[in-house]
Scaffold this active site. Sequence first.
Site, PDB file in Angstrom:
ATOM      1  N   HIS A 103      93.169  14.557  28.746  1.00 19.39           N
ATOM      2  CA  HIS A 103      93.459  14.623  26.955  1.00 19.39           C
ATOM      3  C   HIS A 103      93.241  13.992  26.623  1.00 19.39           C
ATOM      4  CE1 HIS A 103      94.597  16.826  23.682  1.00 19.39           C
ATOM      5  NE2 HIS A 103      94.036  17.281  23.850  1.00 19.39           N
TER       6      HIS A 103
ATOM      7  N   ASP B   9     100.262  16.462  33.429  1.00 17.39           N
ATOM      8  CA  ASP B   9     100.489  16.797  32.502  1.00 17.39           C
ATOM      9  C   ASP B   9     100.095  18.954  32.574  1.00 17.39           C
ATOM     10  OD1 ASP B   9      98.904  17.648  30.035  1.00 17.39           O
ATOM     11  OD2 ASP B   9      97.651  16.618  29.398  1.00 17.39           O
TER      12      ASP B   9
ATOM     13  N   GLN C 272      97.831  22.620  30.159  1.00 14.61           N
ATOM     14  CA  GLN C 272      96.982  23.612  31.067  1.00 14.61           C
ATOM     15  C   GLN C 272      97.289  24.755  32.354  1.00 14.61           C
ATOM     16  OE1 GLN C 272      94.570  25.568  28.638  1.00 14.61           O
ATOM     17  NE2 GLN C 272      94.837  23.516  27.491  1.00 14.61           N
TER      18      GLN C 272
ATOM     19  N   LYS D 291     100.946  27.213  25.120  1.00 16.48           N
ATOM     20  CA  LYS D 291     100.217  27.615  25.189  1.00 16.48           C
ATOM     21  C   LYS D 291     100.430  28.838  26.213  1.00 16.48           C
ATOM     22  CE  LYS D 291      97.251  22.818  25.101  1.00 16.48           C
ATOM     23  NZ  LYS D 291      96.628  23.542  24.366  1.00 16.48           N
TER      24      LYS D 291
ATOM     25  N   CYS E 109      89.448  16.982  22.206  1.00 17.51           N
ATOM     26  CA  CYS E 109      89.873  15.729  22.379  1.00 17.51           C
ATOM     27  C   CYS E 109      89.599  15.053  23.820  1.00 17.51           C
ATOM     28  CB  CYS E 109      91.632  16.120  22.888  1.00 17.51           C
ATOM     29  SG  CYS E 109      92.255  17.042  21.004  1.00 17.51           S
TER      30      CYS E 109
HETATM   31  N1  PLP Z   1      97.074  17.690  27.854  1.00 19.77           N
HETATM   32  C1  PLP Z   1      96.130  18.775  27.232  1.00 19.77           C
HETATM   33  C2  PLP Z   1      95.336  19.614  29.578  1.00 19.77           C
HETATM   34  C3  PLP Z   1      95.710  19.140  26.936  1.00 19.77           C
HETATM   35  O1  PLP Z   1      94.839  20.781  27.077  1.00 19.77           O
HETATM   36  C4  PLP Z   1      96.445  19.619  25.602  1.00 19.77           C
HETATM   37  C5  PLP Z   1      96.533  20.268  24.390  1.00 19.77           C
HETATM   38  O2  PLP Z   1      94.914  21.210  24.153  1.00 19.77           O
HETATM   39  C6  PLP Z   1      97.591  18.492  25.795  1.00 19.77           C
HETATM   40  C7  PLP Z   1      97.466  18.167  26.315  1.00 19.77           C
HETATM   41  C8  PLP Z   1      98.418  18.304  24.135  1.00 19.77           C
HETATM   42  O3  PLP Z   1      98.959  19.144  23.999  1.00 19.77           O
HETATM   43  P1  PLP Z   1      99.805  19.701  22.602  1.00 19.77           P
HETATM   44  O4  PLP Z   1      98.059  19.660  21.638  1.00 19.77           O
HETATM   45  O5  PLP Z   1     100.673  20.697  22.808  1.00 19.77           O
HETATM   46  O6  PLP Z   1     101.064  18.189  22.544  1.00 19.77           O
END
Ligand code: PLP
Length: 404
Positions: free
Chosen positions: A122, A199, A202, A225, A363
């Site tokens: 992401h 990270d 998900q 999430k 993203c």
């Molecule tokens: N990493 C992953 C794999 C994500 O799917 C997301 C959000 O969709 C993020 C990071 C970023 O999360 P946040 O926008 O809640 O900080």
Amino acid sequence: MLDLEKIRKDFPILNQEVNGFPLIYLDNAATSQKPQVVIDALNEYYIGYNSNVHRGAHTLADKATGKFEDTRTAVKEFINASSTEEVILTKGTTEAINLVANTYGRQNIKEGDEVIISTMEHHSNIVPWQMICEEKGAKVKVMPINDNGEIIFEEFQKLISPKTKLISVVHVSNVLGTINDVEKIIEEAHRHNIPVLIDGAQSSPHFNVDVQKMDCDFYVFSSHKVYGPTGMGVLYGKKAILEEMPPFLGGGEMIKEVTFEKTTFNDLPFKFEAGTPNIGDTIALKTALDYVNEIGKDNIARHEEELLEYCTAAFQDIKRLKIIGTAKKKVSVISFLIDGIHPFDLGMMLDAKGIAIRTGHHCAQPLMNRFGIDGTARASFAVYNTKEEIDQMVESIHKIVARF
Ligand code: PLP
């Protein structure tokens, strides 16, 4: 077996029509819906005991502080951290990664050094590393993936060098649904004494996570999430590493003593929590985690696996539909393309039937480039989704395909 009827009743938002049709919410990878108990927890805080934490000498402040710290304990248990000192409360995954990049990264990455990420990150696990590497004259290296959307482990091994200062990799891809073998990556990294950030944005909603078993150095996730409020998230870090790291933001809460000449910093975890935190949302996160625990993470995983299998099979029968991301191990996230129909148009046509999916690059533009595409349509399932909802989506897509 989950009592889906009861679970669906727990989420008031699901009981509505959108564009004249019952809402079918399949955009859970972006954010999940909130059960009534979480909404109630937020209300109770603001109606009953809104107060600042950690500094109050009155009853409301004591109650808010107690509840706030209860969430830290709940998070510790949720990911099996060894102590609450290892649980830093942040605004979300993005802030947690930026925290590590700006503290651990700024302290340890020097000119000529390298940070390894993967092709399926992401943007929030790409840009902070690019920023710190640019500042330091260091380099971001990228683990390649195969056409199924799986990291090529042997290629990853080749990227490791004495210059590698950190590996930051996604547990589960928000686009492909791939569950990465992070244990294997961490083991390899640790053979070279390289710390690893996972990270977990998900992975945290879908299956049981045990940071001690995984042996990651950092694990980050977002409350919104996992059925909790937005604007709230977690950085887990091993105590020994967090203790060596300089603070991120300066201000109240994170200090021990301040004079104009010198400031000493607070102990863990408060060293990394400057200013008044997001109190109400933090408190409500515990309610969300309790809710998940009550249903049972394994039960959630089993139900979502069934939905994934069911949808994947149904998609095989749709003409011109191609699934992007066919890894052996996946969570309930399916990206797809239909030849001749732009994902955006598909999303609009499904929305007209009350079906909410996601379209675009999610993203993850470098990942789109890897597959030579601009974007995908994506359906992602949560605990409250049903096979009937998938049937409705599939039927609508069949009709759209027939029309074009
Ligand atoms: N990493 C992953 C794999 C994500 O799917 C997301 C959000 O969709 C993020 C990071 C970023 O999360 P946040 O926008 O809640 O900080």
